[in-house]
Design an enzyme around this catalytic site. Structure first.
Site, PDB file in Angstrom:
ATOM      1  CB  THR A  62      -0.831  -0.052   1.402  1.00 46.34           C
ATOM      2  OG1 THR A  62      -1.475  -1.112   1.173  1.00 46.34           O
ATOM      3  CG2 THR A  62      -2.083   1.300   1.160  1.00 46.34           C
ATOM      4  CE  LYS A 187      -0.125  -7.412   5.106  1.00 44.19           C
ATOM      5  NZ  LYS A 187       0.153  -6.158   4.498  1.00 44.19           N
ATOM      6  CB  ILE A 247      -0.979  -6.137   8.564  1.00 43.29           C
ATOM      7  CG1 ILE A 247      -0.061  -6.604   9.726  1.00 43.29           C
ATOM      8  CG2 ILE A 247      -0.527  -4.789   7.755  1.00 43.29           C
ATOM      9  CD1 ILE A 247       1.313  -6.740   9.177  1.00 43.29           C
TER      10      ILE A 247
END
Length: 346
Positions: A62, A187, A247
């Site tokens: 991102t 993650k 996350i």
């Protein structure tokens, strides 16, 4: 705002504890045209998310890290650390994406992050040569172990097949890597809830914890091994499956809602039936908002921040990301509106 030079501010502190809970992979705001990082806007984003009680993950997918030079990444890290410290948030950890195209480059980025004030880093498997080593588990695991051995910061594995040319670590691979004393979590942006449950179960056994405790005597890693889905759409069910948080890019838009979901879910799973019922309702809201966030991408997230939080907070993006389309605007302005209104009520 004058950009930082990216040198260390002396505040890097590997002892900062990475706590269970939700975290946000922040966007990197660029000035119009995408040529320069808007450090003032980035500092505002970091403080906003930290004050909402979510962890900070900088320079991930991102955050368009792949669109940035080494010096820009180091400067952004220094900006984030200074913003936290200036806001009195000196104990807040700062996790920075340090993935590169090779082991050497990745270590250089880890060193840069440490010098600029990061406390943790997150590393994705290099994907360019996936056609040659995508199924070579010896090479892939060797890469991560090399990073763990040489990184000055604790490292989280970033398992995102979509951004690594299809390379996807399984639960056996990640459990093996979790034995390294400088690996503090994973993650999972692969949507595999069962994979996460297997890893979480493995890393919460008494035998693993005993080994972990012994190995940590010479390690900078502290706290529970983190098993984090890369989405908030499944936060409640993954917490039931022993995951430790998430996350979520959606948390950048509705951080208070995501934090409330996590806190209420934990309370509910500890036996509070009223809280569990509330968590189910909250999860339905977050799952719907998360899907909008996924569909609208980085551009949609930045548009939402600029339109509904503060002008220029999200900022521009860099090519090859395409222009903001009318369809994306409509999804943010219409479909996301009720969730923004709920966020404002908290």
């Amino acid at each position: 705002m004058t950009t930082t030079n990216g040198t260390t501010n002396g505040s890097a502190a590997p002892h900062r504890l990475w706590a269970n809970g939700p975290s946000v992979p922040l966007t990197t705001p660029f000035v119009a045209g995408g040529e320069e990082v808007d450090h003032e806007a980035l500092a505002k984003q970091v403080v906003r998310i930290a004050k909402a009680g979510l962890g900070i993950v900088l320079l991930g997918t991102t955050g368009e890290a792949s669109h940035m030079s080494h010096s820009e990444r180091k400067a952004a890290t220094a900006t984030a650390r200074k913003a936290l410290d200036d806001a009195g948030l000196t104990d807040v950890p700062l996790c920075v994406g340090t993935g590169g195209g090779s082991l050497k480059t990745t270590i250089e980025l880890c060193n840069d992050a440490a010098e600029a004030g990061a406390s943790h880093c997150i590393v994705i498997c290099p994907g360019y040569f996936s056609f040659a080593m995508g199924r070579d588990k010896t090479a892939i695991l060797g890469f991560f172990k090399g990073v763990f051995d040489r990184s000055p910061l604790p490292v989280m594995i970033y398992n995102f097949p979509g951004a690594a040319s299809g390379i996807d670590l399984n639960s056996d691979d990640i459990s093996e890597l979790a034995e390294h004393p400088n690996c503090f979590g994973v993650k999972l942006t692969c949507g595999a809830v069962g994979k996460g449950q297997r890893i979480a179960t493995y890393t919460q056994t008494p035998e693993y914890l005993a080994r972990r405790g012994n190995s940590l005597k010479a390690s900078t890693v502290t706290g529970q091994f983190q098993v984090l889905p890369g989405f908030s759409e499944s936060l409640l069910p993954t917490l039931l499956g022993r995951h430790t948080g998430c996350i979520t890019g959606t948390g950048g838009i509705i951080p208070k809602t995501v934090r409330k979901l996590y806190d209420t879910a934990v309370k509910g799973l500890q036996g509070d039936s009223k809280a569990l019922s509330e968590a189910v309702d909250l999860q339905e809201k977050v799952a719907a908002a998360d899907w909008i966030s996924i569909k609208t991408g980085v551009q949609g997230t930045k548009y939402a921040l600029d339109t509904y939080i503060e002008k220029n907070l999200g900022g521009d993006w860099r090519s090859p990301l395409g222009p903001l389309t009318p369809a994306v605007k409509e999804m943010i302005d219409v479909d996301l509106k009720p969730f923004m209104e709920f966020e404002a009520s908290l």
